[in-house]
Scaffold this active site. Sequence first.
Site, PDB file in Angstrom:
ATOM      1  N   ARG A   1       2.097   1.981  -6.906  1.00 32.24           N
ATOM      2  CA  ARG A   1       1.328   2.510  -5.761  1.00 32.24           C
ATOM      3  C   ARG A   1       0.667   1.401  -4.939  1.00 32.24           C
ATOM      4  NH1 ARG A   1       4.261   5.626  -7.119  1.00 32.24           N
ATOM      5  NH2 ARG A   1       3.912   7.583  -8.188  1.00 32.24           N
TER       6      ARG A   1
ATOM      7  N   CYS B   1      -2.926  12.699  -5.939  1.00 31.73           N
ATOM      8  CA  CYS B   1      -3.454  12.248  -7.230  1.00 31.73           C
ATOM      9  C   CYS B   1      -4.567  11.244  -6.981  1.00 31.73           C
ATOM     10  CB  CYS B   1      -2.348  11.615  -8.072  1.00 31.73           C
ATOM     11  SG  CYS B   1      -1.302  12.853  -8.846  1.00 31.73           S
TER      12      CYS B   1
ATOM     13  N   GLU C   1      -6.175   5.808  -7.344  1.00 33.87           N
ATOM     14  CA  GLU C   1      -4.940   5.644  -6.579  1.00 33.87           C
ATOM     15  C   GLU C   1      -5.287   5.835  -5.099  1.00 33.87           C
ATOM     16  OE1 GLU C   1      -1.488   7.845  -7.962  1.00 33.87           O
ATOM     17  OE2 GLU C   1      -0.819   8.159  -5.908  1.00 33.87           O
TER      18      GLU C   1
HETATM   19  C1  FAD Z   1      -0.752  17.332  -1.781  1.00 35.56           C
HETATM   20  C2  FAD Z   1      -0.454  15.864  -1.889  1.00 35.56           C
HETATM   21  C3  FAD Z   1       0.564  15.424  -2.715  1.00 35.56           C
HETATM   22  C4  FAD Z   1       0.851  14.066  -2.838  1.00 35.56           C
HETATM   23  N1  FAD Z   1       1.846  13.677  -3.674  1.00 35.56           N
HETATM   24  C5  FAD Z   1       2.107  12.365  -3.834  1.00 35.56           C
HETATM   25  C6  FAD Z   1       3.134  11.941  -4.736  1.00 35.56           C
HETATM   26  O1  FAD Z   1       3.815  12.736  -5.368  1.00 35.56           O
HETATM   27  N2  FAD Z   1       3.349  10.612  -4.866  1.00 35.56           N
HETATM   28  C7  FAD Z   1       2.620   9.680  -4.169  1.00 35.56           C
HETATM   29  O2  FAD Z   1       2.876   8.488  -4.341  1.00 35.56           O
HETATM   30  N3  FAD Z   1       1.645  10.055  -3.304  1.00 35.56           N
HETATM   31  C8  FAD Z   1       1.377  11.375  -3.132  1.00 35.56           C
HETATM   32  N4  FAD Z   1       0.381  11.767  -2.272  1.00 35.56           N
HETATM   33  C9  FAD Z   1      -0.411  10.733  -1.570  1.00 35.56           C
HETATM   34  C10 FAD Z   1       0.016  10.464  -0.111  1.00 35.56           C
HETATM   35  O3  FAD Z   1       0.901  11.416   0.337  1.00 35.56           O
HETATM   36  C11 FAD Z   1       0.631   9.111   0.041  1.00 35.56           C
HETATM   37  O4  FAD Z   1      -0.258   8.122  -0.309  1.00 35.56           O
HETATM   38  C12 FAD Z   1       1.121   8.935   1.489  1.00 35.56           C
HETATM   39  O5  FAD Z   1       2.370   8.325   1.359  1.00 35.56           O
HETATM   40  C13 FAD Z   1       0.235   8.155   2.421  1.00 35.56           C
HETATM   41  O6  FAD Z   1       0.795   8.227   3.736  1.00 35.56           O
HETATM   42  P1  FAD Z   1      -0.123   8.431   5.023  1.00 35.56           P
HETATM   43  O7  FAD Z   1       0.774   8.302   6.203  1.00 35.56           O
HETATM   44  O8  FAD Z   1      -0.938   9.657   4.885  1.00 35.56           O
HETATM   45  O9  FAD Z   1      -1.005   7.128   4.919  1.00 35.56           O
HETATM   46  P2  FAD Z   1      -2.603   6.985   4.961  1.00 35.56           P
HETATM   47  O10 FAD Z   1      -3.209   7.812   3.888  1.00 35.56           O
HETATM   48  O11 FAD Z   1      -3.047   7.155   6.359  1.00 35.56           O
HETATM   49  O12 FAD Z   1      -2.707   5.450   4.570  1.00 35.56           O
HETATM   50  C14 FAD Z   1      -2.545   5.025   3.245  1.00 35.56           C
HETATM   51  C15 FAD Z   1      -2.694   3.501   3.215  1.00 35.56           C
HETATM   52  O13 FAD Z   1      -1.542   2.913   3.807  1.00 35.56           O
HETATM   53  C16 FAD Z   1      -1.914   2.104   4.912  1.00 35.56           C
HETATM   54  N5  FAD Z   1      -0.900   2.299   5.958  1.00 35.56           N
HETATM   55  C17 FAD Z   1      -0.513   3.472   6.521  1.00 35.56           C
HETATM   56  N6  FAD Z   1       0.456   3.258   7.434  1.00 35.56           N
HETATM   57  C18 FAD Z   1       0.687   1.911   7.451  1.00 35.56           C
HETATM   58  C19 FAD Z   1       1.570   1.057   8.199  1.00 35.56           C
HETATM   59  N7  FAD Z   1       2.415   1.531   9.113  1.00 35.56           N
HETATM   60  N8  FAD Z   1       1.516  -0.283   7.954  1.00 35.56           N
HETATM   61  C20 FAD Z   1       0.660  -0.791   7.030  1.00 35.56           C
HETATM   62  N9  FAD Z   1      -0.195  -0.036   6.290  1.00 35.56           N
HETATM   63  C21 FAD Z   1      -0.184   1.294   6.504  1.00 35.56           C
HETATM   64  C22 FAD Z   1      -3.305   2.577   5.330  1.00 35.56           C
HETATM   65  O14 FAD Z   1      -4.025   1.540   5.943  1.00 35.56           O
HETATM   66  C23 FAD Z   1      -3.907   2.983   4.004  1.00 35.56           C
HETATM   67  O15 FAD Z   1      -4.436   1.876   3.307  1.00 35.56           O
HETATM   68  C24 FAD Z   1       0.092  13.118  -2.115  1.00 35.56           C
HETATM   69  C25 FAD Z   1      -0.924  13.560  -1.260  1.00 35.56           C
HETATM   70  C26 FAD Z   1      -1.203  14.911  -1.145  1.00 35.56           C
HETATM   71  C27 FAD Z   1      -2.293  15.350  -0.215  1.00 35.56           C
END
Ligand code: FAD
Length: 210
Positions: A86, A133, A204
Amino acid sequence: SALEKSLVYAAAGERLSTVVRFTIDNSLSGLEFAAGIPGTLGGAIAMNAGTKNQDMSGIIADLLILDQTNLTLQTLERKDLEFSYRHLELPGIIISATLALKPADRTRIEQTVKQNLLYKNSTQPVAAASAGCFFKNPPKGMPAGELIEKSGLKGMKINGAMVSQIHANYIINTGDATCGDILSLKKHIEKTVFNTYKVKLETEVRVEGE
Ligand SMILES: Cc1cc2nc3c(=O)[nH]c(=O)nc-3n(C[C@H](O)[C@H](O)[C@H](O)COP(=O)(O)OP(=O)(O)OC[C@H]3O[C@@H](n4cnc5c(N)ncnc54)[C@H](O)[C@@H]3O)c2cc1C
């Protein structure tokens, strides 16, 4: 080899679900594990999102990265990227990504995606408001959800923040939770799990400005 792989180029701001759909429609296998993970492609790569057995590190060919300070672009190949659980060490903002996938039977890809979604929807509180998570699974021993559940915390509430009844590694907002409520519950979980199992949980979810 290049002949066995098919490359997909996508903008980092694209929704991950759109990219998954695109790979299904083009009979490309490799991203099935990402079905049901919310957010953007860039976010998923930055978090090295995934499941128990697979994560984004396994399908990245290269990334186009913007250095915010110098406003320069560089392409980083997979071998130059340091992915871990992660986490990805990033020298800037991901602008786009090339994914290395494999041509496969569309029906089989679709079936795998359906199975993954079914499993996720039946084991995680996907309909509730959460950040996914909350804690990382420790490198060995019980996963975070089990540690929290066996510490008796399922359903534990601090105002509107609650440890999910469906999956104890989810903190859900039952309606009016503040950030403070969620962080108080996080601290309570950390303390209780440590007192019960002597395990120090790491988040996480990235907490900003705590
Ligand atoms: C219901 C639910 C289920 C989920 N299931 C999973 C799962 O099964 N597995 C899992 O791993 N995660 C899971 N997640 C967590 C989440 O979906 C991931 O962490 C997601 O991939 C984050 O993407 P985001 O676009 O929302 O990023 P954000 O939450 O907006 O950002 C996350 C981080 O990434 C950075 N970031 C975002 N975009 C960029 C970019 N273009 N360049 C550089 N840095 C960047 C941000 O600065 C921040 O630090 C789940 C979340 C929810 C709500």
